[in-house]
Design a protein around this motif. Structure first.
Motif, mmCIF file in Angstrom:
data_model
loop_
_atom_site.group_PDB
_atom_site.id
_atom_site.type_symbol
_atom_site.label_atom_id
_atom_site.label_comp_id
_atom_site.label_asym_id
_atom_site.label_seq_id
_atom_site.Cartn_x
_atom_site.Cartn_y
_atom_site.Cartn_z
ATOM 1 N N ALA A 207 26.093 20.655 -25.561
ATOM 2 C CA ALA A 207 26.133 21.601 -26.677
ATOM 3 C C ALA A 207 26.235 20.800 -27.965
ATOM 4 N N THR A 208 25.321 21.044 -28.908
ATOM 5 C CA THR A 208 25.318 20.294 -30.163
ATOM 6 C C THR A 208 25.700 21.162 -31.354
ATOM 7 N N ASP A 209 25.904 22.463 -31.111
ATOM 8 C CA ASP A 209 26.219 23.403 -32.189
ATOM 9 C C ASP A 209 27.155 24.475 -31.630
ATOM 10 N N ARG A 210 28.276 24.690 -32.282
ATOM 11 C CA ARG A 210 29.241 25.673 -31.782
ATOM 12 C C ARG A 210 28.697 27.096 -31.812
ATOM 13 N N ASP A 211 27.645 27.332 -32.573
ATOM 14 C CA ASP A 211 27.074 28.675 -32.624
ATOM 15 C C ASP A 211 26.543 29.135 -31.265
ATOM 16 N N VAL A 212 26.272 28.196 -30.364
ATOM 17 C CA VAL A 212 25.758 28.608 -29.051
ATOM 18 C C VAL A 212 26.755 29.515 -28.345
ATOM 19 N N PHE A 213 28.055 29.300 -28.571
ATOM 20 C CA PHE A 213 29.074 30.104 -27.905
ATOM 21 C C PHE A 213 29.124 31.522 -28.478
ATOM 22 N N ALA A 214 28.962 31.620 -29.796
ATOM 23 C CA ALA A 214 28.927 32.948 -30.422
ATOM 24 C C ALA A 214 27.666 33.701 -30.006
ATOM 25 N N ARG A 215 26.541 32.999 -29.943
ATOM 26 C CA ARG A 215 25.300 33.642 -29.513
ATOM 27 C C ARG A 215 25.422 34.142 -28.076
ATOM 28 N N GLY A 216 26.049 33.341 -27.232
ATOM 29 C CA GLY A 216 26.236 33.757 -25.846
ATOM 30 C C GLY A 216 27.124 34.977 -25.725
ATOM 31 N N ALA A 217 28.183 35.035 -26.543
ATOM 32 C CA ALA A 217 29.075 36.201 -26.523
ATOM 33 C C ALA A 217 28.338 37.451 -26.988
ATOM 34 N N LEU A 218 27.488 37.311 -27.994
ATOM 35 C CA LEU A 218 26.701 38.446 -28.477
ATOM 36 C C LEU A 218 25.686 38.894 -27.426
ATOM 37 N N HIS A 219 25.074 37.947 -26.753
ATOM 38 C CA HIS A 219 24.168 38.275 -25.654
ATOM 39 C C HIS A 219 24.917 39.074 -24.587
ATOM 40 N N ALA A 220 26.118 38.600 -24.238
ATOM 41 C CA ALA A 220 26.911 39.287 -23.217
ATOM 42 C C ALA A 220 27.297 40.691 -23.672
ATOM 43 N N ALA A 221 27.681 40.831 -24.938
ATOM 44 C CA ALA A 221 28.071 42.139 -25.460
ATOM 45 C C ALA A 221 26.914 43.120 -25.379
ATOM 46 N N ARG A 222 25.730 42.640 -25.718
ATOM 47 C CA ARG A 222 24.554 43.515 -25.665
ATOM 48 C C ARG A 222 24.255 43.946 -24.237
ATOM 49 N N ARG A 223 24.437 43.045 -23.270
ATOM 50 C CA ARG A 223 24.085 43.337 -21.886
ATOM 51 C C ARG A 223 25.178 44.099 -21.132
ATOM 52 N N ILE A 224 26.427 43.962 -21.554
ATOM 53 C CA ILE A 224 27.523 44.581 -20.803
ATOM 54 C C ILE A 224 27.756 46.032 -21.215
ATOM 55 N N ALA A 225 27.371 46.379 -22.442
ATOM 56 C CA ALA A 225 27.577 47.750 -22.930
ATOM 57 C C ALA A 225 26.829 48.746 -22.052
ATOM 58 N N GLY A 226 27.537 49.763 -21.600
ATOM 59 C CA GLY A 226 26.912 50.786 -20.782
ATOM 60 C C GLY A 226 26.925 50.507 -19.291
ATOM 61 N N ARG A 227 27.418 49.343 -18.882
ATOM 62 C CA ARG A 227 27.479 49.030 -17.453
ATOM 63 C C ARG A 227 28.647 49.758 -16.783
ATOM 64 N N PRO A 228 28.596 49.881 -15.477
ATOM 65 C CA PRO A 228 29.734 50.456 -14.745
ATOM 66 C C PRO A 228 30.947 49.527 -14.835
ATOM 67 N N PRO A 229 32.138 50.050 -14.554
ATOM 68 C CA PRO A 229 33.336 49.204 -14.560
ATOM 69 C C PRO A 229 33.204 48.041 -13.584
ATOM 70 N N GLY A 230 33.876 46.954 -13.912
ATOM 71 C CA GLY A 230 33.867 45.788 -13.034
ATOM 72 C C GLY A 230 34.172 44.527 -13.827
ATOM 73 N N ARG A 231 34.579 43.495 -13.126
ATOM 74 C CA ARG A 231 34.827 42.205 -13.759
ATOM 75 C C ARG A 231 33.586 41.337 -13.546
ATOM 76 N N LEU A 232 32.942 40.961 -14.628
ATOM 77 C CA LEU A 232 31.661 40.279 -14.575
ATOM 78 C C LEU A 232 31.780 38.819 -14.971
ATOM 79 N N ARG A 233 30.754 38.047 -14.598
ATOM 80 C CA ARG A 233 30.591 36.674 -15.074
ATOM 81 C C ARG A 233 29.404 36.627 -16.019
ATOM 82 N N LEU A 234 29.359 35.619 -16.868
ATOM 83 C CA LEU A 234 28.229 35.487 -17.796
ATOM 84 C C LEU A 234 26.926 35.376 -17.012
ATOM 85 N N ALA A 235 26.965 34.726 -15.858
ATOM 86 C CA ALA A 235 25.771 34.571 -15.040
ATOM 87 C C ALA A 235 25.216 35.933 -14.608
#
Length: 239
Positions: A207-235
């Motif tokens: 990782a050469t830029d800390r923004d990758v972590f924020a981008r990943g969190a935003l990606h996860a937020a977009r994908r997790i919204a509306g999903r059924p309950p459960g404990r998920l992994r980023l994968a």
């Protein structure tokens, strides 16, 4: 899976380094709109760049939201977890150092809302984790070593990400050994090495830029919204 076309985002821990990055990058993230930002202390301004600001003590008054991104401290985590359960909203958290009791609370909350808690939100690292498990399963009996390098100010060793990679290796049947380096301003580098007789396989993520972590969190937020309950992994949210 019922994923909304547009999700309302709450940012918790908004004045921290990661919280600021999430707010900055969220403005250019399709499918997400920030409806509120929560910080530990009373905000000097009530609205910043069109986003309402709240102190931690005012969190109950935030607008309706579909998903929260949390990069705060363990002492503030229970508050946002409880709010997400009460509002029926998803939670994406990068807060580290959580207690055993807090981990149990996450498991309980995951019975009601979708929850993702991760030490690293790099999408590349999520893929690396999958590759490590696959390699460990295929290379039975090979030595497995994980070398992680971070900036000189990082205190914990091995890093949380290295330990997660070690868990992936364990799922594939390998027992990882760890080495940690602290040097300069390195954002983060992880090498997983499998060694057999006369050959060696290395899987590396840098990782050469800390923004990758924020981008990943935003990606996860977009994908997790509306999903059924459960404990998920980023994968689980890749692709």
């Amino acid at each position: 899976m019922n994923t909304p076309d547009h999700a309302r985002l709450l940012v918790h821990g908004a004045t921290g380094r990661m919280g600021r990055a999430v707010l900055r990058l969220a403005a250019d993230t399709p499918g997400l709109s920030v409806v509120g930002a929560v910080s530990g202390s009373r905000p000097p301004q009530r609205v910043v760049d069109g986003v309402p600001q709240f102190s931690a003590s005012e969190i109950g008054g935030v607008p309706a939201f579909d998903v929260a991104i949390d990069f705060s401290l363990p002492e503030g985590f229970d508050r946002v977890l409880g709010l997400c359960v009460a509002r029926g909203a998803a939670l994406v958290s990068g807060t580290t150092g959580l207690s055993e009791g807090q981990q149990q609370a996450i498991d309980e909350a995951a019975g009601k809302v979708p929850v993702l808690v991760a030490a690293n939100f790099s999408l590349g690292t999520a893929v690396l984790s999958q590759l490590v498990e696959r390699a460990a399963r295929a290379l039975h009996g090979w030595d497995c070593d994980i070398v992680e390098t971070h900036h000189v100010h990082k205190k914990d060793a091995p890093s949380g990400t290295a330990l997660v990679l070690g868990e992936s290796a364990a799922r594939g049947g390998a027992q990882a050994r760890y080495a940690s380096l602290r040097a300069g301003d390195v954002v983060g580098e992880h090498t997983v090495q499998f060694t057999g007789l006369g050959e060696r396989l290395e899987l590396v993520h840098r990782a050469t830029d800390r923004d990758v972590f924020a981008r990943g969190a935003l990606h996860a937020a977009r994908r997790i919204a509306g999903r059924p309950p459960g404990r998920l992994r980023l994968a689980d949210l890749l692709g």
